[in-house]
Design a protein around this motif. Structure first.
Motif, PDB file in Angstrom:
ATOM      1  N   VAL A   7       0.854  -1.202   0.000  1.00 43.84           N
ATOM      2  CA  VAL A   7       0.000   0.000   0.000  1.00 43.84           C
ATOM      3  C   VAL A   7       0.886   1.246   0.000  1.00 43.84           C
ATOM      4  N   LEU A   8       1.903   1.245   0.854  1.00 41.23           N
ATOM      5  CA  LEU A   8       2.807   2.395   0.932  1.00 41.23           C
ATOM      6  C   LEU A   8       3.487   2.648  -0.419  1.00 41.23           C
ATOM      7  N   ARG A   9       3.891   1.572  -1.074  1.00 38.81           N
ATOM      8  CA  ARG A   9       4.551   1.724  -2.389  1.00 38.81           C
ATOM      9  C   ARG A   9       3.565   2.244  -3.436  1.00 38.81           C
ATOM     10  N   ASP A  10       2.354   1.704  -3.431  1.00 37.64           N
ATOM     11  CA  ASP A  10       1.343   2.168  -4.398  1.00 37.64           C
ATOM     12  C   ASP A  10       1.071   3.653  -4.232  1.00 37.64           C
ATOM     13  N   VAL A  11       0.974   4.093  -2.980  1.00 40.54           N
ATOM     14  CA  VAL A  11       0.748   5.513  -2.707  1.00 40.54           C
ATOM     15  C   VAL A  11       1.939   6.333  -3.200  1.00 40.54           C
ATOM     16  N   TRP A  12       3.146   5.870  -2.888  1.00 43.88           N
ATOM     17  CA  TRP A  12       4.364   6.612  -3.234  1.00 43.88           C
ATOM     18  C   TRP A  12       4.511   6.777  -4.746  1.00 43.88           C
ATOM     19  N   TYR A  13       4.212   5.716  -5.493  1.00 44.82           N
ATOM     20  CA  TYR A  13       4.474   5.735  -6.929  1.00 44.82           C
ATOM     21  C   TYR A  13       3.250   6.150  -7.758  1.00 44.82           C
ATOM     22  N   GLY A  14       2.226   6.688  -7.111  1.00 49.40           N
ATOM     23  CA  GLY A  14       1.067   7.213  -7.851  1.00 49.40           C
ATOM     24  C   GLY A  14       1.485   8.368  -8.756  1.00 49.40           C
ATOM     25  N   ILE A 240      -9.165  10.281  -0.958  1.00 44.31           N
ATOM     26  CA  ILE A 240      -7.769  10.381  -0.511  1.00 44.31           C
ATOM     27  C   ILE A 240      -6.924   9.656  -1.565  1.00 44.31           C
ATOM     28  N   HIS A 241      -5.932  10.320  -2.105  1.00 41.59           N
ATOM     29  CA  HIS A 241      -5.079   9.729  -3.154  1.00 41.59           C
ATOM     30  C   HIS A 241      -5.880   9.174  -4.327  1.00 41.59           C
ATOM     31  N   GLY A 242      -6.947   9.879  -4.690  1.00 42.79           N
ATOM     32  CA  GLY A 242      -7.695   9.486  -5.877  1.00 42.79           C
ATOM     33  C   GLY A 242      -8.630   8.312  -5.699  1.00 42.79           C
ATOM     34  N   ILE A 243      -8.746   7.806  -4.476  1.00 40.60           N
ATOM     35  CA  ILE A 243      -9.682   6.696  -4.216  1.00 40.60           C
ATOM     36  C   ILE A 243     -10.667   7.102  -3.121  1.00 40.60           C
ATOM     37  N   GLU A 244     -11.782   6.397  -3.069  1.00 40.80           N
ATOM     38  CA  GLU A 244     -12.765   6.612  -2.010  1.00 40.80           C
ATOM     39  C   GLU A 244     -12.661   5.467  -1.011  1.00 40.80           C
ATOM     40  N   PRO A 245     -11.950   5.662   0.105  1.00 41.95           N
ATOM     41  CA  PRO A 245     -11.847   4.580   1.091  1.00 41.95           C
ATOM     42  C   PRO A 245     -13.224   4.254   1.688  1.00 41.95           C
ATOM     43  N   LEU A 246     -13.404   3.008   2.073  1.00 48.21           N
ATOM     44  CA  LEU A 246     -14.644   2.633   2.764  1.00 48.21           C
ATOM     45  C   LEU A 246     -14.765   3.440   4.044  1.00 48.21           C
ATOM     46  N   LEU A 247     -15.984   3.868   4.356  1.00 41.25           N
ATOM     47  CA  LEU A 247     -16.182   4.734   5.524  1.00 41.25           C
ATOM     48  C   LEU A 247     -15.924   4.016   6.847  1.00 41.25           C
ATOM     49  N   ASP A 248     -15.912   2.678   6.812  1.00 44.12           N
ATOM     50  CA  ASP A 248     -15.634   1.958   8.071  1.00 44.12           C
ATOM     51  C   ASP A 248     -14.137   1.669   8.254  1.00 44.12           C
ATOM     52  N   THR A 249     -13.290   2.225   7.372  1.00 44.02           N
ATOM     53  CA  THR A 249     -11.835   2.054   7.516  1.00 44.02           C
ATOM     54  C   THR A 249     -11.351   2.806   8.750  1.00 44.02           C
ATOM     55  N   PRO A 250     -10.595   2.150   9.635  1.00 47.82           N
ATOM     56  CA  PRO A 250     -10.100   2.847  10.839  1.00 47.82           C
ATOM     57  C   PRO A 250      -9.197   4.023  10.467  1.00 47.82           C
ATOM     58  N   MET A 251      -9.381   5.131  11.161  1.00 46.67           N
ATOM     59  CA  MET A 251      -8.554   6.316  10.913  1.00 46.67           C
ATOM     60  C   MET A 251      -7.078   6.034  11.204  1.00 46.67           C
ATOM     61  N   TRP A 253      -5.425   3.237  10.657  1.00 50.93           N
ATOM     62  CA  TRP A 253      -4.849   2.568   9.483  1.00 50.93           C
ATOM     63  C   TRP A 253      -4.653   3.567   8.347  1.00 50.93           C
ATOM     64  N   LEU A 254      -5.636   4.423   8.117  1.00 49.25           N
ATOM     65  CA  LEU A 254      -5.518   5.426   7.058  1.00 49.25           C
ATOM     66  C   LEU A 254      -4.330   6.348   7.312  1.00 49.25           C
ATOM     67  N   SER A 255      -4.155   6.758   8.574  1.00 49.84           N
ATOM     68  CA  SER A 255      -3.059   7.660   8.914  1.00 49.84           C
ATOM     69  C   SER A 255      -1.701   7.015   8.658  1.00 49.84           C
ATOM     70  N   GLU A 256      -1.586   5.734   8.962  1.00 48.19           N
ATOM     71  CA  GLU A 256      -0.316   5.021   8.767  1.00 48.19           C
ATOM     72  C   GLU A 256      -0.012   4.759   7.297  1.00 48.19           C
ATOM     73  N   HIS A 257      -1.053   4.581   6.472  1.00 57.58           N
ATOM     74  CA  HIS A 257      -0.833   4.098   5.110  1.00 57.58           C
ATOM     75  C   HIS A 257      -1.168   5.087   3.997  1.00 57.58           C
ATOM     76  N   LEU A 258      -2.119   6.000   4.228  1.00 59.94           N
ATOM     77  CA  LEU A 258      -2.530   6.914   3.160  1.00 59.94           C
ATOM     78  C   LEU A 258      -2.177   8.365   3.452  1.00 59.94           C
ATOM     79  N   SER A 259      -1.378   8.608   4.496  1.00 58.86           N
ATOM     80  CA  SER A 259      -0.889   9.969   4.711  1.00 58.86           C
ATOM     81  C   SER A 259       0.100  10.318   3.599  1.00 58.86           C
TER      82      SER A 259
END
Length: 275
Positions: A7-14, A240-251, A253-259
């Motif tokens: 996930v981190l790599r996908d975000v980085w190389y977007g 976030i990053h061009g995607i719509e995360p599911l609303l039940d995704t823990p904040m 996890w989002l902070s660690e991976h999609l920041s």
């Protein structure tokens, strides 16, 4: 932090395919061809557009060149917003490539900050990281780092080096196991139509009962109109990053991976396309 390195790599190389065109009223000695570039979502316009500047300077006289700035459909693009955020806010439902207009005159003082040097970007980037760590760890992690660690974060971003950046950034994503998460989640919520630059407030990843709080919980607390009523139609996309995360995704996890590299979650609230 949980180890979802893919996930981190996908975000980085977007990347965003982008076409830069010189503004029609700029004075040139011959016709300026458009310039195409794959823009990294996680970076900043003024950090990755040296080639764009060189390309257009070839057809211009030095006396006609002021500070370069960018515009999309009449909106000046803020260089201190990450590129992915700018795209999500202003162009997420348009066809690619993203068409950006390049200017060298009439800098919009009221709307944009000046950015003549890379040092300006570095100073802004590091101030964001420090603010994020104040929220997450009361600044303890960033203050315990050496100056060379701070420099490594910046150089990793500037040179697009994932491993170099994350070797240091992972420390900013850690927390004691008994805490279940950070002290507060660094986030900002944006709307292109709003006069207010963004919304930011204190939000804990874990509630008083020890339950992980989700993206939906955050929106309910901070921006409830973005949520779709049970009996109503969807009016907004939460991106976030061009995607719509599911609303039940823990904040957490989002902070660690999609920041973004600045350690903030940059959340765009965009009107739902009508077509």
């Amino acid at each position: 932090m949980t180890d979802d390195k893919d996930v981190l790599r996908d975000v980085w190389y977007g990347r965003i395919p982008t076409c830069f065109t010189l503004y029609q009223d700029e004075v040139t000695e011959r016709e300026a061809e458009p310039y195409y570039l794959l823009l990294p979502r996680i970076s900043y316009l003024t950090l990755v557009t040296d080639k764009v500047k060189k390309h257009f300077l070839k057809v211009m006289k030095p006396e006609d060149v002021g500070e370069m700035w960018f515009e999309y459909e009449g909106t000046p693009l803020k260089w201190h917003y990450p590129i992915g955020l700018l795209f999500d806010l202003h162009a997420s439902n348009t066809a690619l490539p993203w068409n950006i207009i390049v200017h060298f005159k009439n800098f919009p003082e009221a709307e944009l900050l000046h950015c003549l040097y890379k040092d300006t970007i570095e100073a802004y980037f590091m101030s964001c990281i420090k603010e994020a760590d104040a929220l997450k760890h009361k600044s303890q992690v960033i203050n315990e780092m050496q100056k060379k660690d701070h420099k490594q974060l910046w150089m990793g971003l500037q040179n697009d080096k994932f491993d170099q950046f994350w070797a240091i950034n992972r420390k900013l994503m850690e927390y004691p196991a008994e805490d279940l998460g950070f002290r507060y989640i660094p986030f900002r919520i944006y709307q292109a139509s709003s006069e207010r630059p963004f919304i930011q407030k204190l939000f804990r990843p874990v509630d008083a009962d020890g339950q992980l709080q989700s993206l939906g919980d955050l929106l309910k607390d901070v921006f409830p109109i973005a949520l779709t009523p049970e009996d109503g139609e969807k009016k907004f996309q939460v991106m976030i990053h061009g995607i719509e995360p599911l609303l039940d995704t823990p904040m957490q996890w989002l902070s660690e991976h999609l920041s973004y590299p600045d350690n903030f979650l940059h959340i765009s609230i965009i009107p739902q396309p009508t077509d």
